[in-house]
Design a protein around this motif. Structure first.
Motif, PDB file in Angstrom:
ATOM      1  N   MET A   1     125.786  98.245  -6.956  1.00 38.55           N
ATOM      2  CA  MET A   1     125.235  98.661  -8.236  1.00 38.55           C
ATOM      3  C   MET A   1     125.670 100.092  -8.514  1.00 38.55           C
ATOM      4  N   LEU A   2     126.265 100.329  -9.669  1.00 33.13           N
ATOM      5  CA  LEU A   2     126.685 101.668 -10.057  1.00 33.13           C
ATOM      6  C   LEU A   2     125.567 102.323 -10.859  1.00 33.13           C
ATOM      7  N   ILE A   3     125.277 103.560 -10.493  1.00 35.52           N
ATOM      8  CA  ILE A   3     124.239 104.337 -11.161  1.00 35.52           C
ATOM      9  C   ILE A   3     124.909 105.322 -12.102  1.00 35.52           C
ATOM     10  N   VAL A   4     124.392 105.410 -13.319  1.00 33.77           N
ATOM     11  CA  VAL A   4     124.929 106.362 -14.286  1.00 33.77           C
ATOM     12  C   VAL A   4     124.171 107.680 -14.148  1.00 33.77           C
ATOM     13  N   GLU A   5     124.936 108.750 -14.099  1.00 31.62           N
ATOM     14  CA  GLU A   5     124.393 110.106 -14.177  1.00 31.62           C
ATOM     15  C   GLU A   5     125.155 110.807 -15.280  1.00 31.62           C
ATOM     16  N   VAL A   6     124.429 111.448 -16.197  1.00 29.36           N
ATOM     17  CA  VAL A   6     125.105 112.239 -17.219  1.00 29.36           C
ATOM     18  C   VAL A   6     125.035 113.699 -16.821  1.00 29.36           C
ATOM     19  N   GLY A   7     126.096 114.433 -17.143  1.00 28.46           N
ATOM     20  CA  GLY A   7     126.184 115.861 -16.850  1.00 28.46           C
ATOM     21  C   GLY A   7     126.917 116.554 -17.979  1.00 28.46           C
ATOM     22  N   PHE A   8     126.158 117.080 -18.923  1.00 26.56           N
ATOM     23  CA  PHE A   8     126.765 117.689 -20.110  1.00 26.56           C
ATOM     24  C   PHE A   8     126.888 119.195 -19.954  1.00 26.56           C
ATOM     25  N   LYS A   9     128.038 119.719 -20.342  1.00 27.47           N
ATOM     26  CA  LYS A   9     128.230 121.168 -20.353  1.00 27.47           C
ATOM     27  C   LYS A   9     127.457 121.741 -21.533  1.00 27.47           C
ATOM     28  N   LEU A  10     126.782 122.861 -21.285  1.00 27.49           N
ATOM     29  CA  LEU A  10     125.947 123.488 -22.296  1.00 27.49           C
ATOM     30  C   LEU A  10     126.615 124.757 -22.821  1.00 27.49           C
ATOM     31  N   ASP A  11     126.301 125.100 -24.069  1.00 31.36           N
ATOM     32  CA  ASP A  11     126.993 126.240 -24.678  1.00 31.36           C
ATOM     33  C   ASP A  11     126.124 127.486 -24.855  1.00 31.36           C
ATOM     34  N   LYS A  12     124.864 127.414 -24.424  1.00 38.11           N
ATOM     35  CA  LYS A  12     123.998 128.590 -24.489  1.00 38.11           C
ATOM     36  C   LYS A  12     123.577 128.944 -23.060  1.00 38.11           C
ATOM     37  N   ASN A  13     122.796 130.030 -22.909  1.00 39.64           N
ATOM     38  CA  ASN A  13     122.449 130.488 -21.565  1.00 39.64           C
ATOM     39  C   ASN A  13     121.243 129.748 -20.985  1.00 39.64           C
ATOM     40  N   LEU A  14     121.001 129.979 -19.713  1.00 37.43           N
ATOM     41  CA  LEU A  14     119.924 129.310 -18.992  1.00 37.43           C
ATOM     42  C   LEU A  14     118.571 129.564 -19.647  1.00 37.43           C
ATOM     43  N   GLU A  15     118.314 130.789 -20.064  1.00 36.12           N
ATOM     44  CA  GLU A  15     117.022 131.131 -20.657  1.00 36.12           C
ATOM     45  C   GLU A  15     116.748 130.293 -21.904  1.00 36.12           C
ATOM     46  N   TYR A  16     117.762 130.025 -22.698  1.00 38.38           N
ATOM     47  CA  TYR A  16     117.617 129.218 -23.907  1.00 38.38           C
ATOM     48  C   TYR A  16     117.131 127.805 -23.556  1.00 38.38           C
ATOM     49  N   TYR A  17     117.789 127.173 -22.585  1.00 37.63           N
ATOM     50  CA  TYR A  17     117.430 125.799 -22.218  1.00 37.63           C
ATOM     51  C   TYR A  17     116.120 125.746 -21.430  1.00 37.63           C
ATOM     52  N   ASP A  18     115.829 126.785 -20.668  1.00 41.64           N
ATOM     53  CA  ASP A  18     114.542 126.887 -19.987  1.00 41.64           C
ATOM     54  C   ASP A  18     113.415 126.868 -21.020  1.00 41.64           C
ATOM     55  N   ARG A  19     113.578 127.616 -22.099  1.00 42.08           N
ATOM     56  CA  ARG A  19     112.582 127.649 -23.175  1.00 42.08           C
ATOM     57  C   ARG A  19     112.430 126.278 -23.831  1.00 42.08           C
ATOM     58  N   ILE A  20     113.563 125.625 -24.118  1.00 37.72           N
ATOM     59  CA  ILE A  20     113.523 124.298 -24.755  1.00 37.72           C
ATOM     60  C   ILE A  20     112.752 123.310 -23.881  1.00 37.72           C
ATOM     61  N   LEU A  21     113.069 123.281 -22.604  1.00 34.38           N
ATOM     62  CA  LEU A  21     112.404 122.335 -21.705  1.00 34.38           C
ATOM     63  C   LEU A  21     110.911 122.641 -21.583  1.00 34.38           C
ATOM     64  N   LYS A  22     110.561 123.906 -21.453  1.00 34.31           N
ATOM     65  CA  LYS A  22     109.150 124.279 -21.338  1.00 34.31           C
ATOM     66  C   LYS A  22     108.395 123.981 -22.632  1.00 34.31           C
ATOM     67  N   THR A  23     109.042 124.184 -23.779  1.00 35.24           N
ATOM     68  CA  THR A  23     108.424 123.856 -25.068  1.00 35.24           C
ATOM     69  C   THR A  23     108.124 122.362 -25.162  1.00 35.24           C
ATOM     70  N   ASN A  24     108.932 121.557 -24.489  1.00 34.21           N
ATOM     71  CA  ASN A  24     108.748 120.102 -24.507  1.00 34.21           C
ATOM     72  C   ASN A  24     107.935 119.598 -23.314  1.00 34.21           C
ATOM     73  N   GLY A  25     107.194 120.501 -22.677  1.00 32.76           N
ATOM     74  CA  GLY A  25     106.222 120.115 -21.665  1.00 32.76           C
ATOM     75  C   GLY A  25     106.710 120.048 -20.232  1.00 32.76           C
ATOM     76  N   LEU A  26     107.964 120.400 -19.970  1.00 35.35           N
ATOM     77  CA  LEU A  26     108.485 120.368 -18.605  1.00 35.35           C
ATOM     78  C   LEU A  26     108.292 121.732 -17.954  1.00 35.35           C
ATOM     79  N   GLU A  27     108.089 121.723 -16.660  1.00 32.70           N
ATOM     80  CA  GLU A  27     107.951 122.956 -15.889  1.00 32.70           C
ATOM     81  C   GLU A  27     109.086 123.055 -14.889  1.00 32.70           C
ATOM     82  N   ASN A  28     109.535 124.282 -14.653  1.00 29.30           N
ATOM     83  CA  ASN A  28     110.556 124.537 -13.639  1.00 29.30           C
ATOM     84  C   ASN A  28     109.851 124.541 -12.279  1.00 29.30           C
TER      85      ASN A  28
END
Length: 190
Positions: A1-28
């Motif tokens: 069985m092959l498992i799919v993993e996606v890995g997208f390159k991002l164009d903004k910095n870590l702090e930007y995506y950290d904020r997005i994830l935390k705004t959507n209820g995820l914690e680091n």
């Protein structure tokens, strides 16, 4: 069985995506630094990302602790799980004596995000010589056809604040390092 993993390159910095994830209820909930060294005796030309991984012995050190965990044991004569710093040069010589050469030496900072109810984690990885990527796979989708797995992963990432399209390709880390130019595919585990 092959498992799919996606890995997208991002164009903004870590702090930007950290904020997005935390705004959507995820914690680091986990962070680490990883040093991976890959050795192979095989020609990697024309292989997929997963095929490259399968043709390499990987030594992994997390958070610069003493020694490396040995993964993908391709040599029965060197069937060990751990190489200490003191044993490292001897182990590398044994690999070379068996035709294995170092092909990749990578370092990354990993940041995992999670919220209650998830059975997986969103990973933001700062990979030296490549940039910031987001990775996701989910065991809930493993029994689905590959394209459906991929679409569900993209939908899930988008539910956490990202904006990916089904036509977006993910970046293959090893293929990018091997060819010294960005290489993309639909499955970073394919």
């Amino acid at each position: 069985m092959l498992i799919v993993e996606v890995g997208f390159k991002l164009d903004k910095n870590l702090e930007y995506y950290d904020r997005i994830l935390k705004t959507n209820g995820l914690e680091n909930d986990f962070n680490c630094e990883t040093h991976d060294i890959y050795y192979t005796k095989y020609d990697l030309n024309g292989l997929t990302e997963n095929e490259m991984k399968q043709k390499c012995i990987r030594l992994r050190n997390i958070n610069f602790k003493e020694g490396y965990r040995v993964e993908n044991k391709l040599l029965d004569s060197l069937n060990i799980d751990f190489v200490s710093e003191d044993e490292f040069l001897d182990f590398e010589i044994k690999l070379k004596d068996n035709g294995y050469l170092k092909v990749f030496d990578t370092k990354k900072k990993d940041h995992h995000y999670y919220k209650g109810g998830m059975n997986t984690k969103v990973q933001l990885q700062e990979i030296n010589d490549i940039g910031l990527l987001v990775y996701l796979d989910n065991a809930d989708y493993y029994n689905l056809p590959l394209e459906e797995q991929r679409n569900k992963l993209i939908d899930e990432l988008n539910s956490y604040g990202f904006d990916f399209k089904y036509t977006d390709l993910g970046l293959d880390k090893l293929r990018t390092l091997y060819y010294k130019e960005e290489k993309y595919s639909k499955n970073q585990n394919g």
